[in-house]
Design a protein around this motif. Sequence first.
Motif, PDB file in Angstrom:
ATOM      1  N   SER A 119       0.847  -1.195   0.000  1.00  0.00           N
ATOM      2  CA  SER A 119       0.000   0.000   0.000  1.00  0.00           C
ATOM      3  C   SER A 119       0.882   1.244   0.000  1.00  0.00           C
ATOM      4  CB  SER A 119      -0.884   0.003   1.254  1.00  0.00           C
ATOM      5  OG  SER A 119      -0.072   0.147   2.405  1.00  0.00           O
ATOM      6  N   ASP A 120       0.269   2.389  -0.228  1.00  0.00           N
ATOM      7  CA  ASP A 120       1.018   3.642  -0.172  1.00  0.00           C
ATOM      8  C   ASP A 120       1.636   3.842   1.211  1.00  0.00           C
ATOM      9  OD1 ASP A 120       0.445   4.210  -2.804  1.00  0.00           O
ATOM     10  OD2 ASP A 120      -1.286   5.479  -2.325  1.00  0.00           O
ATOM     11  N   GLU A 121       0.930   3.394   2.243  1.00  0.00           N
ATOM     12  CA  GLU A 121       1.446   3.532   3.610  1.00  0.00           C
ATOM     13  C   GLU A 121       2.681   2.651   3.840  1.00  0.00           C
ATOM     14  OE1 GLU A 121      -1.990   2.655   3.153  1.00  0.00           O
ATOM     15  OE2 GLU A 121      -2.440   4.790   3.113  1.00  0.00           O
ATOM     16  N   ASP A 122       2.764   1.549   3.099  1.00  0.00           N
ATOM     17  CA  ASP A 122       3.902   0.636   3.251  1.00  0.00           C
ATOM     18  C   ASP A 122       5.004   0.883   2.223  1.00  0.00           C
ATOM     19  OD1 ASP A 122       2.879  -0.720   5.444  1.00  0.00           O
ATOM     20  OD2 ASP A 122       1.789  -2.161   4.202  1.00  0.00           O
ATOM     21  N   PHE A 123       4.904   1.992   1.489  1.00  0.00           N
ATOM     22  CA  PHE A 123       5.905   2.277   0.464  1.00  0.00           C
ATOM     23  C   PHE A 123       7.305   2.360   1.050  1.00  0.00           C
ATOM     24  CE2 PHE A 123       8.139   5.143  -2.580  1.00  0.00           C
ATOM     25  CZ  PHE A 123       8.125   4.275  -3.660  1.00  0.00           C
ATOM     26  N   ARG A 124       7.397   2.737   2.322  1.00  0.00           N
ATOM     27  CA  ARG A 124       8.710   2.816   2.971  1.00  0.00           C
ATOM     28  C   ARG A 124       9.424   1.468   2.952  1.00  0.00           C
ATOM     29  NH1 ARG A 124       7.363   0.223   7.269  1.00  0.00           N
ATOM     30  NH2 ARG A 124       5.465   0.529   8.406  1.00  0.00           N
ATOM     31  N   LEU A 125       8.670   0.361   2.982  1.00  0.00           N
ATOM     32  CA  LEU A 125       9.286  -0.972   2.884  1.00  0.00           C
ATOM     33  C   LEU A 125       9.940  -1.157   1.518  1.00  0.00           C
ATOM     34  CD1 LEU A 125       6.481  -3.203   4.453  1.00  0.00           C
ATOM     35  CD2 LEU A 125       8.699  -2.631   5.472  1.00  0.00           C
ATOM     36  N   ALA A 126       9.250  -0.716   0.469  1.00  0.00           N
ATOM     37  CA  ALA A 126       9.802  -0.818  -0.882  1.00  0.00           C
ATOM     38  C   ALA A 126      11.040   0.065  -1.023  1.00  0.00           C
ATOM     39  CB  ALA A 126       8.750  -0.424  -1.908  1.00  0.00           C
ATOM     40  N   GLU A 127      10.984   1.248  -0.448  1.00  0.00           N
ATOM     41  CA  GLU A 127      12.142   2.155  -0.507  1.00  0.00           C
ATOM     42  C   GLU A 127      13.343   1.563   0.219  1.00  0.00           C
ATOM     43  OE1 GLU A 127      10.290   6.603  -0.799  1.00  0.00           O
ATOM     44  OE2 GLU A 127      10.141   5.603   1.151  1.00  0.00           O
ATOM     45  N   ALA A 128      13.098   0.999   1.392  1.00  0.00           N
ATOM     46  CA  ALA A 128      14.192   0.394   2.159  1.00  0.00           C
ATOM     47  C   ALA A 128      14.760  -0.815   1.422  1.00  0.00           C
ATOM     48  CB  ALA A 128      13.698  -0.005   3.549  1.00  0.00           C
ATOM     49  N   ALA A 129      13.897  -1.648   0.865  1.00  0.00           N
ATOM     50  CA  ALA A 129      14.366  -2.827   0.124  1.00  0.00           C
ATOM     51  C   ALA A 129      15.183  -2.400  -1.091  1.00  0.00           C
ATOM     52  CB  ALA A 129      13.182  -3.695  -0.297  1.00  0.00           C
ATOM     53  N   ALA A 130      14.733  -1.359  -1.788  1.00  0.00           N
ATOM     54  CA  ALA A 130      15.469  -0.867  -2.952  1.00  0.00           C
ATOM     55  C   ALA A 130      16.838  -0.319  -2.549  1.00  0.00           C
ATOM     56  CB  ALA A 130      14.663   0.211  -3.676  1.00  0.00           C
ATOM     57  N   GLN A 131      16.870   0.440  -1.475  1.00  0.00           N
ATOM     58  CA  GLN A 131      18.136   1.006  -1.012  1.00  0.00           C
ATOM     59  C   GLN A 131      19.112  -0.105  -0.616  1.00  0.00           C
ATOM     60  OE1 GLN A 131      17.829   3.557   2.426  1.00  0.00           O
ATOM     61  NE2 GLN A 131      19.987   4.098   2.371  1.00  0.00           N
ATOM     62  N   LEU A 132      18.633  -1.098   0.110  1.00  0.00           N
ATOM     63  CA  LEU A 132      19.495  -2.197   0.533  1.00  0.00           C
ATOM     64  C   LEU A 132      19.941  -3.055  -0.654  1.00  0.00           C
ATOM     65  CD1 LEU A 132      17.622  -3.133   3.816  1.00  0.00           C
ATOM     66  CD2 LEU A 132      19.913  -2.115   3.634  1.00  0.00           C
ATOM     67  N   THR A 133      19.070  -3.220  -1.635  1.00  0.00           N
ATOM     68  CA  THR A 133      19.446  -3.946  -2.845  1.00  0.00           C
ATOM     69  C   THR A 133      20.567  -3.204  -3.569  1.00  0.00           C
ATOM     70  OG1 THR A 133      17.194  -4.815  -3.126  1.00  0.00           O
ATOM     71  CG2 THR A 133      18.630  -4.846  -5.062  1.00  0.00           C
ATOM     72  N   GLU A 134      20.398  -1.909  -3.752  1.00  0.00           N
ATOM     73  CA  GLU A 134      21.410  -1.123  -4.463  1.00  0.00           C
ATOM     74  C   GLU A 134      22.714  -1.013  -3.673  1.00  0.00           C
ATOM     75  OE1 GLU A 134      19.317   2.478  -5.617  1.00  0.00           O
ATOM     76  OE2 GLU A 134      18.734   1.522  -7.516  1.00  0.00           O
ATOM     77  N   ASN A 135      22.650  -1.119  -2.355  1.00  0.00           N
ATOM     78  CA  ASN A 135      23.884  -1.140  -1.560  1.00  0.00           C
ATOM     79  C   ASN A 135      24.748  -2.346  -1.920  1.00  0.00           C
ATOM     80  OD1 ASN A 135      23.224   1.187  -0.189  1.00  0.00           O
ATOM     81  ND2 ASN A 135      22.569   0.152   1.678  1.00  0.00           N
ATOM     82  N   LYS A 136      24.125  -3.445  -2.291  1.00  0.00           N
ATOM     83  CA  LYS A 136      24.863  -4.673  -2.619  1.00  0.00           C
ATOM     84  C   LYS A 136      25.148  -4.831  -4.109  1.00  0.00           C
ATOM     85  CE  LYS A 136      25.085  -6.401   1.510  1.00  0.00           C
ATOM     86  NZ  LYS A 136      26.341  -6.309   2.225  1.00  0.00           N
ATOM     87  N   PHE A 137      24.255  -4.337  -4.979  1.00  0.00           N
ATOM     88  CA  PHE A 137      24.377  -4.601  -6.411  1.00  0.00           C
ATOM     89  C   PHE A 137      24.748  -3.377  -7.235  1.00  0.00           C
ATOM     90  CE2 PHE A 137      21.954  -8.065  -4.757  1.00  0.00           C
ATOM     91  CZ  PHE A 137      22.382  -9.152  -5.490  1.00  0.00           C
TER      92      PHE A 137
END
Length: 145
Positions: free
Chosen positions: A77-95
């Motif tokens: 949901s829009d309220e849970d978008f922070r989870l997607a942002e955190a997952a994206a940031q952590l993914t890009e930290n590794k890849f």
Amino acid sequence: MSSPKREYRHHYLDALLDLTARAGGNFGLDEVLPVSLPKDDLIDAFRKEFRCKDYPLELAESDHSLSEAYKEFFGLSDEDFRLAEAAAQLTENKFGKTEKICYPKERGKLLDVIGGTKGPFYTVTDLFFVFFEKEVLCIVSGNFE
């Protein structure tokens, strides 16, 4: 499907995506599998990995960011978008930085083709491709029902 000699960062991504799926609460019984593929021979590597050698895979580039792709993929949901942002940031930290996001042009048909005994799941529910400098990740979801 994935090689037993996977790098640490691939195992890291397995856990990160599983945690994102469970934290969002809307993902149901599906599991997530990131599959690393070479950029140079992406289509042939995908066909080999998913045992669909004759499938005419075509990709369409999206204007989604990795955060937006994760939000859609996990049904956040829009309220849970922070989870997607955190997952994206952590993914890009590794890849590394995401170059682009692509989706199969005929996604529904492809999901049917790689399901059953051919793919990583009996029922494949979604997938998308994330292009990085050195590789492409095919993020796949599905279940065994």
